[in-house]
Design a protein around this motif. Structure first.
Motif, PDB file in Angstrom:
ATOM      1  N   PHE A 199       5.298   1.959   1.682  1.00  0.00           N
ATOM      2  CA  PHE A 199       4.705   0.631   2.707  1.00  0.00           C
ATOM      3  C   PHE A 199       4.601  -0.645   1.642  1.00  0.00           C
ATOM      4  O   PHE A 199       5.334  -1.770   2.187  1.00  0.00           O
ATOM      5  N   VAL A 200       4.649  -0.457   0.388  1.00  0.00           N
ATOM      6  CA  VAL A 200       4.879  -1.820  -0.441  1.00  0.00           C
ATOM      7  C   VAL A 200       6.235  -2.199  -0.427  1.00  0.00           C
ATOM      8  O   VAL A 200       6.249  -3.748  -0.198  1.00  0.00           O
ATOM      9  N   ALA A 201       6.927  -1.262  -0.649  1.00  0.00           N
ATOM     10  CA  ALA A 201       8.585  -1.928  -0.583  1.00  0.00           C
ATOM     11  C   ALA A 201       8.660  -2.542   0.885  1.00  0.00           C
ATOM     12  O   ALA A 201       9.435  -3.460   0.841  1.00  0.00           O
ATOM     13  N   ASP A 202       8.539  -1.851   1.843  1.00  0.00           N
ATOM     14  CA  ASP A 202       8.665  -2.573   3.193  1.00  0.00           C
ATOM     15  C   ASP A 202       8.088  -3.826   3.496  1.00  0.00           C
ATOM     16  O   ASP A 202       8.613  -4.843   4.088  1.00  0.00           O
ATOM     17  N   GLN A 272      -6.848   2.291  -3.864  1.00  0.00           N
ATOM     18  CA  GLN A 272      -6.515   1.142  -4.559  1.00  0.00           C
ATOM     19  C   GLN A 272      -5.217   1.061  -5.176  1.00  0.00           C
ATOM     20  O   GLN A 272      -4.900   2.220  -5.694  1.00  0.00           O
ATOM     21  N   THR A 273      -4.663   0.010  -4.840  1.00  0.00           N
ATOM     22  CA  THR A 273      -3.237  -0.017  -5.130  1.00  0.00           C
ATOM     23  C   THR A 273      -3.158  -1.322  -6.138  1.00  0.00           C
ATOM     24  O   THR A 273      -3.356  -2.530  -5.730  1.00  0.00           O
ATOM     25  N   GLU A 300      -1.607  -7.911  -8.374  1.00  0.00           N
ATOM     26  CA  GLU A 300      -2.232  -7.917  -7.065  1.00  0.00           C
ATOM     27  C   GLU A 300      -3.051  -6.614  -6.886  1.00  0.00           C
ATOM     28  O   GLU A 300      -2.470  -5.599  -7.771  1.00  0.00           O
ATOM     29  N   THR A 301      -4.143  -6.631  -6.264  1.00  0.00           N
ATOM     30  CA  THR A 301      -4.888  -5.547  -5.956  1.00  0.00           C
ATOM     31  C   THR A 301      -5.286  -5.315  -4.674  1.00  0.00           C
ATOM     32  O   THR A 301      -5.651  -6.374  -4.078  1.00  0.00           O
ATOM     33  N   TRP A 302      -4.726  -3.877  -3.857  1.00  0.00           N
ATOM     34  CA  TRP A 302      -4.897  -4.067  -2.518  1.00  0.00           C
ATOM     35  C   TRP A 302      -5.786  -2.961  -2.355  1.00  0.00           C
ATOM     36  O   TRP A 302      -5.753  -1.800  -2.992  1.00  0.00           O
ATOM     37  N   GLN A 303      -6.720  -2.985  -1.291  1.00  0.00           N
ATOM     38  CA  GLN A 303      -7.637  -1.743  -0.743  1.00  0.00           C
ATOM     39  C   GLN A 303      -6.851  -1.421   0.500  1.00  0.00           C
ATOM     40  O   GLN A 303      -6.863  -2.211   1.501  1.00  0.00           O
ATOM     41  N   VAL A 304      -6.770  -0.098   0.390  1.00  0.00           N
ATOM     42  CA  VAL A 304      -5.834   0.275   1.809  1.00  0.00           C
ATOM     43  C   VAL A 304      -6.328   1.670   2.116  1.00  0.00           C
ATOM     44  O   VAL A 304      -6.911   2.401   1.470  1.00  0.00           O
ATOM     45  N   THR A 305      -6.217   1.799   3.546  1.00  0.00           N
ATOM     46  CA  THR A 305      -6.456   3.215   4.222  1.00  0.00           C
ATOM     47  C   THR A 305      -5.222   3.878   4.756  1.00  0.00           C
ATOM     48  O   THR A 305      -4.275   3.086   4.977  1.00  0.00           O
ATOM     49  N   TYR A 317      -6.875  -7.835  -0.286  1.00  0.00           N
ATOM     50  CA  TYR A 317      -5.638  -8.205  -0.858  1.00  0.00           C
ATOM     51  C   TYR A 317      -6.135  -9.373  -1.801  1.00  0.00           C
ATOM     52  O   TYR A 317      -6.529 -10.289  -1.412  1.00  0.00           O
ATOM     53  N   GLN A 318      -5.880  -8.957  -3.089  1.00  0.00           N
ATOM     54  CA  GLN A 318      -6.165 -10.102  -4.094  1.00  0.00           C
ATOM     55  C   GLN A 318      -5.099 -10.347  -4.925  1.00  0.00           C
ATOM     56  O   GLN A 318      -4.234  -9.404  -5.377  1.00  0.00           O
TER      57      GLN A 318
END
Length: 322
Positions: A199-202, A272-273, A300-305, A317-318
């Motif tokens: 997902f990050v790559a896309d 957490q990514t 960067e810090t992402w919170q995802v589900t 998204y930080q």
């Protein structure tokens, strides 16, 4: 941009692969049984032992799963592969203050053992088990911040015509060995962590194009997403759209977001990514960068589900400049 998907890098450390009856079979099976796989034959690339460090490090950076494939020589790896590791796992690449380039990547040791299983026992002539012999390699993975995966190895893999083993037997064991390794790799590729990596790559591949509409992005954002950027804090889809217009007025299409590091950990509410991103971009003259080309490094810090279909949604998204 640098891909962070499920690419598998196989480093073949056999010093003379053409003479191998088992490592050749394993490599053939991996090549046909895995997608997005690169096999680097050290014996063909470096017969003079003069390792191209930059090329090898770049191959490692572009991979998520790293397989070291080798015959078990004197209770360790062959000299060619050992030199490869000595040269490539360098200070400030694999370890040291800036040595985080391998952090979060998956490492498999995949090797063939000539002796029978019963010989690797306190009562056998090798006295120690396989796991004890490979602990230095396990610690190497830990020091580099890699995910050390359970090693895949097979005994009785030497064929000496008329003396030791039958060719069809060792090659059958090699096929089984490869199938076990492929199964372990695919388990990782089907994991939630790998879905987030893809997902990050896309996400960044699309963002680099800076399309006029923002539907691709808002469809992947929670309605109440928190968007915390150097330009300010934004809330929800409307807030993201406002920030996105700022970005489109600042950066020219054709940006290059290079994912230098990614680490995914599970939380109570999802995942957490944590990412380290290098942005290479051209800017517009009327932007705060006055039309200059930029090279920015940010954390960067992402919170995802993830839903039941594996679709990723960003909730927080930080971005923090380094």
């Amino acid at each position: 941009m640098s891909k962070v998907g499920s690419k598998v890098l196989v480093i073949s450390g056999h010093p003379n692969l053409e003479q191998s009856h088992t490592n050749t079979v394993i490599l053939e099976q991996l090549s046909s049984g895995l997608e997005q796989v690169e096999i680097r034959r050290l014996d063909a690339l470096y017969p003079d032992y003069n390792i191209n460090i930059e090329a090898e490090q770049q191959a490692l950076i572009e991979a998520q799963v790293v397989v070291l494939q080798f015959p078990f020589y004197w209770y360790s790896m062959p000299a060619l592969m050992k030199k490869w590791m000595d040269d490539v796992f360098a200070f400030n690449f694999a370890f040291g203050a800036e040595g985080d380039k391998l952090k979060g990547k998956d490492l498999f040791l995949s090797f063939t053992v000539g002796g029978p299983q019963e010989s690797y026992d306190p009562l056998g002539y090798n006295h120690f088990n396989i796991e004890q012999f490979i602990r230095p390699l396990q610690q190497t993975a830990y020091l580099a911040g890699m995910n050390y995966r359970k090693p895949v190895y097979t005994h009785g893999m030497v064929y000496i015509p008329g003396v030791y083993n039958k060719l069809e037997d060792v090659q059958a064991r090699a096929v089984d060995h490869a199938n076990r390794l492929i199964s372990e790799i695919k388990t990782i590729q089907d994991s939630a962590e790998e879905k987030i990596r893809q997902f990050v790559a896309d996400w960044f591949e699309q963002f680099d194009q800076l399309p006029e509409g923002d539907e691709f992005f808002t469809q992947r954002l929670a309605p109440d997403v928190n968007w915390n950027m150097p330009e300010g804090k934004f809330k929800g889809h409307q807030g993201f759209s406002a920030w996105y217009e700022i970005a489109r007025r600042t950066f020219k299409p054709g940006c290059d977001h290079q994912v230098e590091q990614i680490e995914v950990s599970q939380t109570e509410d999802g995942y957490q990514t944590e990412l380290r991103i290098r942005l290479l971009a051209e800017t517009f003259p009327e932007s705060p960068f006055n039309g200059e080309a930029i090279n920015l490094l940010v954390n960067e810090t992402w919170q995802v589900t993830l839903d039941e279909h594996g679709a990723v949604t960003i909730h927080d998204y930080q971005v923090q400049p380094v």
